[in-house]
Scaffold this active site. Structure first.
Site, PDB file in Angstrom:
ATOM      1  N   LYS A 108      -8.627 -72.682  64.270  1.00 53.94           N
ATOM      2  CA  LYS A 108      -7.461 -72.573  65.514  1.00 53.94           C
ATOM      3  C   LYS A 108      -6.996 -73.842  65.714  1.00 53.94           C
ATOM      4  CE  LYS A 108      -8.018 -68.074  67.251  1.00 53.94           C
ATOM      5  NZ  LYS A 108      -8.218 -66.830  68.338  1.00 53.94           N
ATOM      6  N   LYS A 134      -9.085 -63.673  55.742  1.00 49.65           N
ATOM      7  CA  LYS A 134      -9.020 -62.527  56.354  1.00 49.65           C
ATOM      8  C   LYS A 134      -7.640 -61.709  56.823  1.00 49.65           C
ATOM      9  CE  LYS A 134      -9.448 -63.180  61.327  1.00 49.65           C
ATOM     10  NZ  LYS A 134      -9.943 -63.125  62.381  1.00 49.65           N
ATOM     11  N   LYS A 190      -3.812 -60.693  62.460  1.00 53.64           N
ATOM     12  CA  LYS A 190      -2.538 -60.376  63.193  1.00 53.64           C
ATOM     13  C   LYS A 190      -1.661 -61.426  63.054  1.00 53.64           C
ATOM     14  CE  LYS A 190      -5.551 -59.316  66.853  1.00 53.64           C
ATOM     15  NZ  LYS A 190      -5.966 -59.167  68.371  1.00 53.64           N
TER      16      LYS A 190
HETATM   17  P1  TYM Z   1      -9.730 -59.744  67.780  1.00 53.73           P
HETATM   18  O1  TYM Z   1      -8.804 -59.443  68.797  1.00 53.73           O
HETATM   19  O2  TYM Z   1      -9.404 -61.045  66.814  1.00 53.73           O
HETATM   20  O3  TYM Z   1     -10.184 -58.704  66.833  1.00 53.73           O
HETATM   21  C1  TYM Z   1     -10.707 -57.356  67.370  1.00 53.73           C
HETATM   22  C2  TYM Z   1     -11.700 -56.957  66.410  1.00 53.73           C
HETATM   23  O4  TYM Z   1     -11.314 -56.937  64.927  1.00 53.73           O
HETATM   24  C3  TYM Z   1     -12.136 -57.263  64.208  1.00 53.73           C
HETATM   25  N1  TYM Z   1     -11.478 -57.778  63.007  1.00 53.73           N
HETATM   26  C4  TYM Z   1     -11.694 -57.529  61.764  1.00 53.73           C
HETATM   27  N2  TYM Z   1     -12.391 -56.582  61.038  1.00 53.73           N
HETATM   28  C5  TYM Z   1     -12.353 -56.681  59.767  1.00 53.73           C
HETATM   29  N3  TYM Z   1     -11.321 -57.176  58.886  1.00 53.73           N
HETATM   30  C6  TYM Z   1     -10.499 -58.166  59.706  1.00 53.73           C
HETATM   31  N4  TYM Z   1      -9.597 -58.776  58.747  1.00 53.73           N
HETATM   32  C7  TYM Z   1     -10.449 -58.383  61.071  1.00 53.73           C
HETATM   33  N5  TYM Z   1      -9.753 -58.920  61.913  1.00 53.73           N
HETATM   34  C8  TYM Z   1     -10.528 -58.691  63.012  1.00 53.73           C
HETATM   35  C9  TYM Z   1     -12.722 -58.601  64.874  1.00 53.73           C
HETATM   36  O5  TYM Z   1     -14.037 -59.001  64.175  1.00 53.73           O
HETATM   37  C10 TYM Z   1     -13.079 -58.024  66.231  1.00 53.73           C
HETATM   38  O6  TYM Z   1     -14.236 -57.216  66.260  1.00 53.73           O
HETATM   39  N6  TYM Z   1     -12.982 -62.537  70.313  1.00 53.73           N
HETATM   40  C11 TYM Z   1     -12.847 -61.170  69.896  1.00 53.73           C
HETATM   41  C12 TYM Z   1     -12.443 -60.506  71.204  1.00 53.73           C
HETATM   42  C13 TYM Z   1     -13.520 -60.320  71.973  1.00 53.73           C
HETATM   43  C14 TYM Z   1     -14.786 -59.679  72.269  1.00 53.73           C
HETATM   44  C15 TYM Z   1     -15.610 -60.105  73.220  1.00 53.73           C
HETATM   45  C16 TYM Z   1     -15.328 -59.187  71.063  1.00 53.73           C
HETATM   46  C17 TYM Z   1     -13.658 -60.924  73.243  1.00 53.73           C
HETATM   47  N7  TYM Z   1     -14.929 -60.726  74.166  1.00 53.73           N
HETATM   48  C18 TYM Z   1     -16.955 -59.382  73.406  1.00 53.73           C
HETATM   49  C19 TYM Z   1     -16.892 -58.581  71.265  1.00 53.73           C
HETATM   50  C20 TYM Z   1     -17.407 -58.648  72.344  1.00 53.73           C
HETATM   51  C21 TYM Z   1     -11.330 -61.071  69.040  1.00 53.73           C
HETATM   52  O7  TYM Z   1     -10.574 -62.149  69.119  1.00 53.73           O
HETATM   53  O8  TYM Z   1     -11.111 -60.296  68.398  1.00 53.73           O
END
Ligand code: TYM
Length: 333
Positions: free
Chosen positions: A115, A197, A200
């Site tokens: 990032k 990957k 978004k």
């Molecule tokens: P975020 O918003 O980027 O993504 C949400 C969830 O989706 C999963 N994910 C994927 N899984 C498979 N293939 C992909 N291409 C893919 N892209 C995203 C992510 O692994 C995630 O599980 N930091 C986290 C949000 C967060 C969080 C937490 C998660 C904040 N606090 C506490 C767990 C526990 C995030 O940015 O996810």
């Protein structure tokens, strides 16, 4: 443990539209686990502001993500569903945990490095501190398990390290959480560049399929997906990353095993295969989109869910925060 059920915690950021990667790696899995666990799900808007957000869009995306969670099958009567910024304990515990986390550990985080490269004009402290806030999220609720995609594995490891460090310095305070990764689809890749990957915020929107994409867009994106020149539908992520990615997606959306999917396309060309994947995804997304739109028209209901969620989340979170404050020597009234 809460009652006889283990505690499960997870969250997603309300940034842009969720992709089918988020759906497969996270939300679908959450729905499947909500009966078995005592579940707490957050909308991580405090994480979202570590990259610049348009305020009106952030507000809109927050309700849209809440409606999507519910439309995907998360039941607010069975789970705690809340907005991270509604529970001040997250920021409070993150501050304390900052003093148990080393700068070098944060600098080594892959997501921070990625990032920072992407947002070179805004490498703010929050971006670097992101994993500590995530540790605070998880540890506040004494979570036993955290289902996430593999891109979050490193953040989960550091959460465990921080918890163990604190527990050893004081006395057992935090449950040390386990990461749970789906068997198929813990990393869904970009359709145009299967070495990356699916994200978004991908530069080329044609590589990501969004949950909000209409049927024609979904089918068109899958038609253009990168494959290879063998014309053989076989799961082999090393040598056939594009086809394997499509097989993972098809397997999840059709409910068939990867082997069953391979057999279905034996002797058939990639054209038929890609069309079938597109149709399976579009068929599953249509009812989710309709339900999300219906929920978004009922703002009073959504606000009510957030209000109830904030109350129960805060009750649980404050219990842990108070324990932490006592242990570290904060004078309490
Ligand atoms: P975020 O918003 O980027 O993504 C949400 C969830 O989706 C999963 N994910 C994927 N899984 C498979 N293939 C992909 N291409 C893919 N892209 C995203 C992510 O692994 C995630 O599980 N930091 C986290 C949000 C967060 C969080 C937490 C998660 C904040 N606090 C506490 C767990 C526990 C995030 O940015 O996810």
């Amino acid at each position: 443990m809460q009652g006889d059920k283990k505690i499960l915690y997870s969250a997603a950021q309300p940034t842009n539209n969720l992709t089918i990667g988020n759906y497969i790696g996270a939300v679908k899995n959450w729905v499947d686990l909500q009966e078995e666990y005592d579940c707490v799900f957050a909308i991580a808007n405090m994480h979202a502001i570590t990259v610049r957000q348009n305020p009106a869009e952030l507000r809109k995306n927050t309700l849209s993500l809440l409606a999507l969670y519910i439309a995907c099958g998360i039941d607010p009567k069975k789970c705690v569903l809340y907005l991270q910024s509604h529970v001040p304990a997250h920021a409070e515990l993150a501050w304390v945990l900052n003093t148990f986390t080393y700068v070098g550990e944060m600098e080594r985080m892959t997501q921070f490095k990625d990032k920072s490269a992407k947002h070179a004009d805004n490498i703010n402290m929050g971006l670097m501190d992101y994993p500590v806030l995530m540790a605070a999220d998880i540890l506040l609720y004494q979570a036993d398990v955290v289902p996430v995609g593999v891109d979050q594995r490193q953040h989960l490891e550091i959460t465990r390290d921080i918890a163990i460090r604190f527990n050893n310095l004081y006395s057992p305070t935090f449950t040390v959480p386990e990461g749970v990764y789906v068997k198929v689809g813990a990393k869904i890749n970009d359709l145009l560049d299967p070495s990356k990957k699916m994200s978004k915020s991908a530069e080329n929107v044609n590589g990501s399929v969004f949950i909000s994409d209409d049927r024609d867009t979904v089918i068109r994106k899958f038609k253009r997906a990168v494959t290879d020149s063998d014309a053989c539908v076989k799961y082999d992520p090393q040598n056939k990353p594009g086809v394997s990615n499509l097989l993972s997606i098809y397997s999840v959306f059709s409910g068939k095993t990867v082997e069953e999917c391979e057999r279905e396309f034996e002797g058939k060309g990639y054209g038929d295969f890609k069309l079938a994947v597109g149709e399976a995804v579009a068929d599953k997304l249509a009812p989710i989109q309709a339900e999300q739109a219906r929920l978004l028209a009922d703002k009073a209901y959504l606000d009510g869910v957030l209000k109830d969620g904030a109350e129960s989340a805060a009750r649980r979170a404050n219990r842990t925060l108070s324990k932490v404050y006592k242990k570290i020597g904060f004078y309490q009234l």
